[in-house]
Design an enzyme around this catalytic site. Structure first.
Site, PDB file in Angstrom:
ATOM      1  N   GLU A 221       6.930   3.523   6.877  1.00  0.00           N
ATOM      2  CA  GLU A 221       6.410   2.420   6.067  1.00  0.00           C
ATOM      3  C   GLU A 221       4.921   2.196   6.335  1.00  0.00           C
ATOM      4  OE1 GLU A 221      10.239  -0.513   5.374  1.00  0.00           O
ATOM      5  OE2 GLU A 221       9.052  -0.750   7.202  1.00  0.00           O
TER       6      GLU A 221
ATOM      7  N   ASP B  32       6.064  -1.333   3.048  1.00  0.00           N
ATOM      8  CA  ASP B  32       7.374  -1.780   2.583  1.00  0.00           C
ATOM      9  C   ASP B  32       7.301  -2.238   1.128  1.00  0.00           C
ATOM     10  OD1 ASP B  32      10.184  -2.737   3.022  1.00  0.00           O
ATOM     11  OD2 ASP B  32       9.257  -4.676   2.694  1.00  0.00           O
TER      12      ASP B  32
ATOM     13  N   GLU C 220       3.034  -1.785   8.116  1.00  0.00           N
ATOM     14  CA  GLU C 220       4.442  -1.757   7.661  1.00  0.00           C
ATOM     15  C   GLU C 220       4.642  -2.722   6.505  1.00  0.00           C
ATOM     16  OE1 GLU C 220       7.545  -2.412  10.566  1.00  0.00           O
ATOM     17  OE2 GLU C 220       6.160  -1.726  12.115  1.00  0.00           O
TER      18      GLU C 220
ATOM     19  N   ASP D 133       9.820   2.407  10.644  1.00  0.00           N
ATOM     20  CA  ASP D 133       8.622   1.566  10.709  1.00  0.00           C
ATOM     21  C   ASP D 133       7.353   2.398  10.552  1.00  0.00           C
ATOM     22  OD1 ASP D 133      10.304  -0.550  11.110  1.00  0.00           O
ATOM     23  OD2 ASP D 133       9.862  -0.798  13.236  1.00  0.00           O
TER      24      ASP D 133
END
Length: 224
Positions: free
Chosen positions: A116, A45, A41, A113
């Site tokens: 990502e 991100d 993640e 989540d």
């Protein structure tokens, strides 16, 4: 045999373990062992932020403040969960039994989540151009979804209260989660004593916006 997500995006992982890890929720690891997707993640991100920032820079002429707000809407939890649903990513997430029973597969936070993490896995295994294929397929064609949430609730609340010469401030309630995956909670306080709204988000701004949105909603109900 290809994974449905590989077929959907026209990609092929060299390291299939990365794909499985990206789709493994911590609740599954708690029950079955293995590696969950939170580290991926972190990478995903950052990559999404970079590519969306690049896209907005190249395709709009707005100043930094507007660009920042637009990017925040495109990469917020609700938007990322929506992109995940477009490719049915939630169908492939490995969840613990308890998480499944409580509706985790449909929870925005879980889908966000995993999306990502999936982006992070693609980037590490196949590089930035493969990630661009994903962004161009499920994010860029669906920017209208993100932009429908571009109402600046903080500014609206400020203007509304200034008309009555009332004050407001935002106060941090809590900060939870891993350093790269924090969830913030803020409350909006009017006249130094009245708590009129609370909100959560992956950034201070998102949490404050949600608090302001709730405050405006409550004020509208109070006033009939």
């Amino acid at each position: 045999m290809s994974h449905p997500l590989e077929e959907y995006f026209g990609i092929k992982f060299k390291n299939e373990k990365l794909l499985i890890t990206a789709l493994t929720h911590p609740s599954y690891v708690n029950e079955n062992g293995g590696e969950h997707n939170q580290r991926l993640e972190f990478i995903g991100d950052a990559v999404i932020d970079l590519l969306i920032g690049e896209y907005l820079f190249k395709h709009t002429k707005e100043d930094e403040g507007v660009l920042t707000k637009k990017r925040a809407n495109i990469v917020c939890e609700k938007s990322l969960a929506h992109y995940a649903s477009i490719c049915h990513l939630e169908d492939y997430i490995l969840l613990g039994k308890g998480e499944i029973k409580t509706g985790g597969r449909e929870r925005d936070a879980v889908k966000c989540d995993a999306f990502e993490a999936f982006i992070g896995a693609v980037y590490l295994d196949l590089g930035i151009n493969a990630v661009k294929k994903i962004i161009n397929k499920v994010v860029i064609p669906n920017l209208d979804y993100a932009f429908q949430e571009t109402i600046d609730y903080k500014s609206l609340l400020q203007e509304y209260l200034q008309a009555d010469k009332r004050t407001l401030k935002y106060e941090l309630i809590s900060e939870k989660g891993e350093p790269h995956n924090k969830i913030f909670a803020f409350r909006v306080i009017i006249d130094d004593e009245i708590v009129l709204g609370e909100g959560r988000g992956k950034s201070h701004l998102e949490a404050e916006m949600n608090a302001a949105k709730e405050a405006l909603s409550k004020m509208a109900k109070i006033e009939g």
